[in-house]
Design a protein around this motif. Structure first.
Motif, PDB file in Angstrom:
ATOM      1  N   LYS A 154       0.827  -1.207   0.000  1.00  0.00           N
ATOM      2  CA  LYS A 154       0.000   0.000   0.000  1.00  0.00           C
ATOM      3  C   LYS A 154       0.862   1.257   0.000  1.00  0.00           C
ATOM      4  CE  LYS A 154      -3.582   2.469   2.456  1.00  0.00           C
ATOM      5  NZ  LYS A 154      -4.497   2.486   3.599  1.00  0.00           N
ATOM      6  N   SER A 155       1.913   1.292   0.816  1.00  0.00           N
ATOM      7  CA  SER A 155       2.737   2.499   0.890  1.00  0.00           C
ATOM      8  C   SER A 155       3.488   2.742  -0.419  1.00  0.00           C
ATOM      9  CB  SER A 155       3.712   2.415   2.061  1.00  0.00           C
ATOM     10  OG  SER A 155       4.663   1.409   1.850  1.00  0.00           O
ATOM     11  N   ILE A 156       3.845   1.683  -1.120  1.00  0.00           N
ATOM     12  CA  ILE A 156       4.513   1.852  -2.417  1.00  0.00           C
ATOM     13  C   ILE A 156       3.531   2.396  -3.450  1.00  0.00           C
ATOM     14  CG2 ILE A 156       5.627   0.593  -4.306  1.00  0.00           C
ATOM     15  CD1 ILE A 156       6.969  -1.114  -2.115  1.00  0.00           C
ATOM     16  N   ARG A 157       2.261   1.948  -3.391  1.00  0.00           N
ATOM     17  CA  ARG A 157       1.235   2.521  -4.273  1.00  0.00           C
ATOM     18  C   ARG A 157       1.001   3.991  -3.967  1.00  0.00           C
ATOM     19  NH1 ARG A 157      -1.955  -2.005  -3.040  1.00  0.00           N
ATOM     20  NH2 ARG A 157      -3.248  -0.658  -1.754  1.00  0.00           N
ATOM     21  N   LEU A 158       1.062   4.368  -2.689  1.00  0.00           N
ATOM     22  CA  LEU A 158       0.829   5.760  -2.301  1.00  0.00           C
ATOM     23  C   LEU A 158       1.949   6.687  -2.759  1.00  0.00           C
ATOM     24  CD1 LEU A 158      -0.599   5.357   1.310  1.00  0.00           C
ATOM     25  CD2 LEU A 158      -1.840   5.968  -0.765  1.00  0.00           C
ATOM     26  N   LEU A 159       3.140   6.146  -3.026  1.00  0.00           N
ATOM     27  CA  LEU A 159       4.221   6.988  -3.533  1.00  0.00           C
ATOM     28  C   LEU A 159       3.840   7.638  -4.861  1.00  0.00           C
ATOM     29  CD1 LEU A 159       7.405   4.862  -2.747  1.00  0.00           C
ATOM     30  CD2 LEU A 159       6.672   6.963  -1.632  1.00  0.00           C
ATOM     31  N   GLY A 160       3.016   6.966  -5.655  1.00  0.00           N
ATOM     32  CA  GLY A 160       2.554   7.536  -6.918  1.00  0.00           C
ATOM     33  C   GLY A 160       1.639   8.729  -6.711  1.00  0.00           C
ATOM     34  N   TYR A 220       3.776   9.671   1.590  1.00  0.00           N
ATOM     35  CA  TYR A 220       4.837   8.890   2.215  1.00  0.00           C
ATOM     36  C   TYR A 220       4.365   8.395   3.570  1.00  0.00           C
ATOM     37  CZ  TYR A 220       7.681  10.954  -1.412  1.00  0.00           C
ATOM     38  OH  TYR A 220       8.188  11.328  -2.628  1.00  0.00           O
ATOM     39  N   THR A 221       4.779   7.190   3.944  1.00  0.00           N
ATOM     40  CA  THR A 221       4.315   6.552   5.171  1.00  0.00           C
ATOM     41  C   THR A 221       5.483   6.362   6.132  1.00  0.00           C
ATOM     42  OG1 THR A 221       2.710   5.363   3.825  1.00  0.00           O
ATOM     43  CG2 THR A 221       3.036   4.591   6.058  1.00  0.00           C
ATOM     44  N   PHE A 222       5.285   6.790   7.391  1.00  0.00           N
ATOM     45  CA  PHE A 222       6.310   6.683   8.414  1.00  0.00           C
ATOM     46  C   PHE A 222       5.708   6.134   9.698  1.00  0.00           C
ATOM     47  CE2 PHE A 222       7.659  10.297   5.808  1.00  0.00           C
ATOM     48  CZ  PHE A 222       8.961   9.953   5.524  1.00  0.00           C
ATOM     49  N   ASN A 223       6.481   5.368  10.455  1.00  0.00           N
ATOM     50  CA  ASN A 223       6.146   5.041  11.831  1.00  0.00           C
ATOM     51  C   ASN A 223       6.760   6.122  12.698  1.00  0.00           C
ATOM     52  OD1 ASN A 223       4.631   2.791  11.465  1.00  0.00           O
ATOM     53  ND2 ASN A 223       6.005   1.408  12.529  1.00  0.00           N
ATOM     54  N   VAL A 224       5.985   6.652  13.636  1.00  0.00           N
ATOM     55  CA  VAL A 224       6.457   7.747  14.483  1.00  0.00           C
ATOM     56  C   VAL A 224       6.234   7.373  15.945  1.00  0.00           C
ATOM     57  CG1 VAL A 224       6.011   9.497  12.731  1.00  0.00           C
ATOM     58  CG2 VAL A 224       4.241   8.958  14.380  1.00  0.00           C
ATOM     59  N   THR A 275       1.135  13.704   2.945  1.00  0.00           N
ATOM     60  CA  THR A 275       0.939  14.104   1.554  1.00  0.00           C
ATOM     61  C   THR A 275       1.709  15.394   1.309  1.00  0.00           C
ATOM     62  OG1 THR A 275      -1.277  13.164   1.625  1.00  0.00           O
ATOM     63  CG2 THR A 275      -0.767  14.625  -0.217  1.00  0.00           C
ATOM     64  N   LEU A 276       2.530  15.389   0.258  1.00  0.00           N
ATOM     65  CA  LEU A 276       3.333  16.563  -0.090  1.00  0.00           C
ATOM     66  C   LEU A 276       2.676  17.339  -1.215  1.00  0.00           C
ATOM     67  CD1 LEU A 276       6.886  14.965  -0.113  1.00  0.00           C
ATOM     68  CD2 LEU A 276       5.670  15.991   1.796  1.00  0.00           C
ATOM     69  N   GLN A 277       3.039  18.622  -1.314  1.00  0.00           N
ATOM     70  CA  GLN A 277       2.540  19.441  -2.405  1.00  0.00           C
ATOM     71  C   GLN A 277       3.093  18.921  -3.723  1.00  0.00           C
ATOM     72  OE1 GLN A 277       3.502  23.546  -1.801  1.00  0.00           O
ATOM     73  NE2 GLN A 277       1.840  23.863  -0.338  1.00  0.00           N
ATOM     74  N   PRO A 278       2.335  19.135  -4.826  1.00  0.00           N
ATOM     75  CA  PRO A 278       2.853  18.721  -6.135  1.00  0.00           C
ATOM     76  C   PRO A 278       4.180  19.415  -6.439  1.00  0.00           C
ATOM     77  CG  PRO A 278       0.533  19.278  -6.280  1.00  0.00           C
ATOM     78  CD  PRO A 278       0.984  19.674  -4.908  1.00  0.00           C
ATOM     79  N   GLY A 279       5.092  18.667  -7.002  1.00  0.00           N
ATOM     80  CA  GLY A 279       6.411  19.200  -7.321  1.00  0.00           C
ATOM     81  C   GLY A 279       7.458  18.867  -6.276  1.00  0.00           C
ATOM     82  N   TYR A 280       7.046  18.464  -5.098  1.00  0.00           N
ATOM     83  CA  TYR A 280       7.970  18.094  -4.039  1.00  0.00           C
ATOM     84  C   TYR A 280       8.027  16.574  -3.934  1.00  0.00           C
ATOM     85  CZ  TYR A 280       8.123  22.883  -2.272  1.00  0.00           C
ATOM     86  OH  TYR A 280       8.315  24.214  -2.147  1.00  0.00           O
ATOM     87  N   SER A 281       9.168  16.060  -3.534  1.00  0.00           N
ATOM     88  CA  SER A 281       9.309  14.630  -3.280  1.00  0.00           C
ATOM     89  C   SER A 281      10.479  14.420  -2.327  1.00  0.00           C
ATOM     90  CB  SER A 281       9.535  13.850  -4.576  1.00  0.00           C
ATOM     91  OG  SER A 281      10.789  14.175  -5.119  1.00  0.00           O
ATOM     92  N   ILE A 282      10.525  13.247  -1.745  1.00  0.00           N
ATOM     93  CA  ILE A 282      11.639  12.859  -0.890  1.00  0.00           C
ATOM     94  C   ILE A 282      12.473  11.880  -1.714  1.00  0.00           C
ATOM     95  CG2 ILE A 282      12.314  11.792   1.275  1.00  0.00           C
ATOM     96  CD1 ILE A 282       9.617  12.675   2.410  1.00  0.00           C
TER      97      ILE A 282
END
Length: 93
Positions: free
Chosen positions: A12-18, A22-26, A78-85
Motif C-alpha cells: 500500500k505504501s509503495i502505491r501511495l508513492l505515486g 509517504y508513510t512513516f512510523n512515528v 501528503t506533499l505538495q505537487p512538485g515536491y518529493s523525498i
C-alpha cells in the motif's frame, strides 16, 4: 529527529508513492504539528495533509507471564505537487 522512527515499505505504501504520499512510523507521543515541522525542515518539502492511525500492540507471552508490546503510530504524509523525498523514491533492483 527522534519523533520519526522509520519509513514503511508495504504494498500500500509503495502505491501511495505515486500519489506523492509517504508513510512513516512515528513515536506515539509526538503531535501532528511536530511531525509536520520536522518533515518540512529535514527533507525541505511542503506538507499539505497528514493522516494518522494507531497500531495496536501485539500480545506476547513468556511462560506464565503475558503482556503486550507498545502501541505505535503511523503517519501518511501528503506533499505538495512538485515536491518529493528523493531518498525514498529510489527503485530497488
Amino acid at each position: 529527529m527522534d519523533d520519526i522512527k522509520y519509513a514503511i515499505f508495504t504494498d500500500k505504501s509503495i502505491r501511495l508513492l505515486g500519489k506523492n504520499q509517504y508513510t512513516f512510523n512515528v513515536e506515539s507521543g509526538s503531535t501532528r504539528t511536530e511531525i509536520k515541522h520536522w518533515v518540512e525542515r529535514f527533507f525541505g518539502v511542503k506538507v499539505i495533509a497528514m493522516n494518522s492511525h494507531r497500531l495496536p500492540g501485539k500480545a506476547r507471552r513468556m511462560g506464565p507471564i503475558s503482556g503486550q508490546t507498545l502501541h505505535s503510530r503511523r503517519m501518511i504524509i501528503t506533499l505538495q505537487p512538485g515536491y518529493s523525498i528523493p531518498s525514498l523514491r529510489k527503485k530497488r533492483t
